[in-house]
Design a protein around this motif. Structure first.
Motif, mmCIF file in Angstrom:
data_model
loop_
_atom_site.group_PDB
_atom_site.id
_atom_site.type_symbol
_atom_site.label_atom_id
_atom_site.label_comp_id
_atom_site.label_asym_id
_atom_site.label_seq_id
_atom_site.Cartn_x
_atom_site.Cartn_y
_atom_site.Cartn_z
ATOM 1 N N MET A 1 0.828 -1.198 0.000
ATOM 2 C CA MET A 1 0.000 0.000 0.000
ATOM 3 C C MET A 1 0.868 1.255 0.000
ATOM 4 O O MET A 1 0.576 2.227 -0.695
ATOM 5 N N ASN A 2 1.934 1.231 0.778
ATOM 6 C CA ASN A 2 2.818 2.392 0.838
ATOM 7 C C ASN A 2 3.474 2.661 -0.513
ATOM 8 O O ASN A 2 3.576 3.811 -0.960
ATOM 9 N N VAL A 3 3.919 1.595 -1.169
ATOM 10 C CA VAL A 3 4.517 1.741 -2.500
ATOM 11 C C VAL A 3 3.500 2.314 -3.480
ATOM 12 O O VAL A 3 3.809 3.199 -4.286
ATOM 13 N N GLY A 122 11.721 8.001 9.323
ATOM 14 C CA GLY A 122 10.807 8.480 10.349
ATOM 15 C C GLY A 122 10.406 7.392 11.333
ATOM 16 O O GLY A 122 10.588 6.202 11.091
ATOM 17 N N PRO A 123 9.859 7.806 12.468
ATOM 18 C CA PRO A 123 9.449 6.828 13.491
ATOM 19 C C PRO A 123 8.338 5.910 13.020
ATOM 20 O O PRO A 123 8.267 4.760 13.442
ATOM 21 N N LEU A 124 7.447 6.402 12.138
ATOM 22 C CA LEU A 124 6.373 5.546 11.644
ATOM 23 C C LEU A 124 6.930 4.385 10.827
ATOM 24 O O LEU A 124 6.362 3.292 10.822
ATOM 25 N N THR A 125 8.037 4.629 10.122
ATOM 26 C CA THR A 125 8.666 3.551 9.361
ATOM 27 C C THR A 125 9.157 2.450 10.296
ATOM 28 O O THR A 125 8.873 1.265 10.093
ATOM 29 N N GLY A 137 -0.658 -5.368 14.082
ATOM 30 C CA GLY A 137 -1.467 -4.605 13.145
ATOM 31 C C GLY A 137 -0.632 -3.620 12.356
ATOM 32 O O GLY A 137 0.502 -3.289 12.718
ATOM 33 N N ALA A 138 -1.206 -3.133 11.260
ATOM 34 C CA ALA A 138 -0.483 -2.226 10.356
ATOM 35 C C ALA A 138 -1.104 -0.838 10.325
ATOM 36 O O ALA A 138 -0.958 -0.104 9.345
ATOM 37 N N ASP A 139 -1.798 -0.442 11.398
ATOM 38 C CA ASP A 139 -2.456 0.856 11.418
ATOM 39 C C ASP A 139 -1.468 1.998 11.201
ATOM 40 O O ASP A 139 -1.757 2.962 10.481
ATOM 41 N N PHE A 142 -0.501 2.199 7.576
ATOM 42 C CA PHE A 142 -1.566 2.786 6.757
ATOM 43 C C PHE A 142 -1.547 4.309 6.858
ATOM 44 O O PHE A 142 -1.722 5.017 5.860
ATOM 45 N N LEU A 143 -1.337 4.816 8.080
ATOM 46 C CA LEU A 143 -1.226 6.267 8.261
ATOM 47 C C LEU A 143 -0.014 6.799 7.511
ATOM 48 O O LEU A 143 -0.088 7.828 6.819
#
Length: 240
Positions: A1-3, A122-125, A137-139, A142-143
């Motif tokens: 999804m990120n790609v 980044g921290p989300l990565t 989970g991958a919430d 997704f963000l």
């Protein structure tokens, strides 16, 4: 999804960027640099995380971040990571964009390097990929995918197709971190995660300074700091 969001954002940015004057594209880049500073600040405050201070003491967190950047920078500089990342960008430019003038080549490489660093430091990565691998989970991913999509629009309007090429970096880095989460399990305590997040926030400051054309900090050379940070937490806790 990120790609997918990065590629879609890059496509929209290219379609939009060709219709925008250079002054407007520069302004978009400046705006993205300011937003990157905001994201960096929210990440860097993790140095004040109670879990970290309770593990290593109140005065050690700042020193851990400093030591991580210094030691990681030395390692990255000796390994010439920035030069290697730029070389990858140049190779992709030749493969994907063909022969181009030096200005267009530099634009492609800069777009690839800056986008790769922003999307992958980044921290989300880190937290999102590890949590996904740990089965939580991958919430967060997704963000991150949504934010990266909008960022790719702004980047591609200014830097061109180099932003789309950064999707390769996203696959390698996030896929590797997710695999690490699967293999390692829940082995990183909150203190180590806080140190990584704070260090990653300062790396994003370096990315923002590049976007704002203040200073060309070789952020890729500092990436080993993300590996050094949790090690220093363990050492500081041991000698406390």
């Amino acid at each position: 999804m990120n790609v997918a969001t990065v590629l879609l954002g890059a496509l929209l940015g290219r379609l939009l960027g060709d219709r925008l004057p250079e002054r407007t594209r520069d302004l978009v880049t400046d705006a993205l640099g300011l937003v990157t500073l905001l994201i960096a600040a929210t990440s860097a405050v993790a140095v004040l995380d109670p879990a970290l201070s309770s593990r290593v003491g109140d005065s050690a967190p700042m020193l851990i971040v400093l030591g991580s950047l210094v030691l990681g920078g030395i390692v990255g500089s000796l390994l010439r990571l920035e030069q290697r990342v730029e070389s990858v960008g140049g190779w992709l430019q030749r493969r994907l964009a063909g022969d181009a003038g030096s200005a267009e080549r530099h634009r492609f490489i800069e777009g690839f390097v800056v986008s790769s660093l922003l999307f992958c430091t980044g921290p989300l990565t880190i937290l999102g990929s590890l949590n996904d691998g740990l089965g939580n989970g991958a919430d967060q991913l997704f963000l991150k995918a949504t934010l990266d999509g909008f960022a790719a629009i702004a980047f591609a309007s200014a830097f061109g197709w180099g932003v789309a090429a950064s999707a390769i970096t996203v696959v390698v880095v996030q896929g590797g971190l997710t695999l690490a989460g699967v293999l390692l399990g829940d082995v990183l305590p909150d203190a180590q995660l806080a140190a990584i997040t704070a260090t990653g926030g300062l790396l994003l400051v370096g990315v923002a300074l590049r976007l704002l054309r203040i200073r060309e900090i070789p952020v890729a050379d500092l990436l080993p700091a993300l590996l050094v940070a949790p090690v220093l937490v363990v050492l500081a806790a041991a000698v406390r």
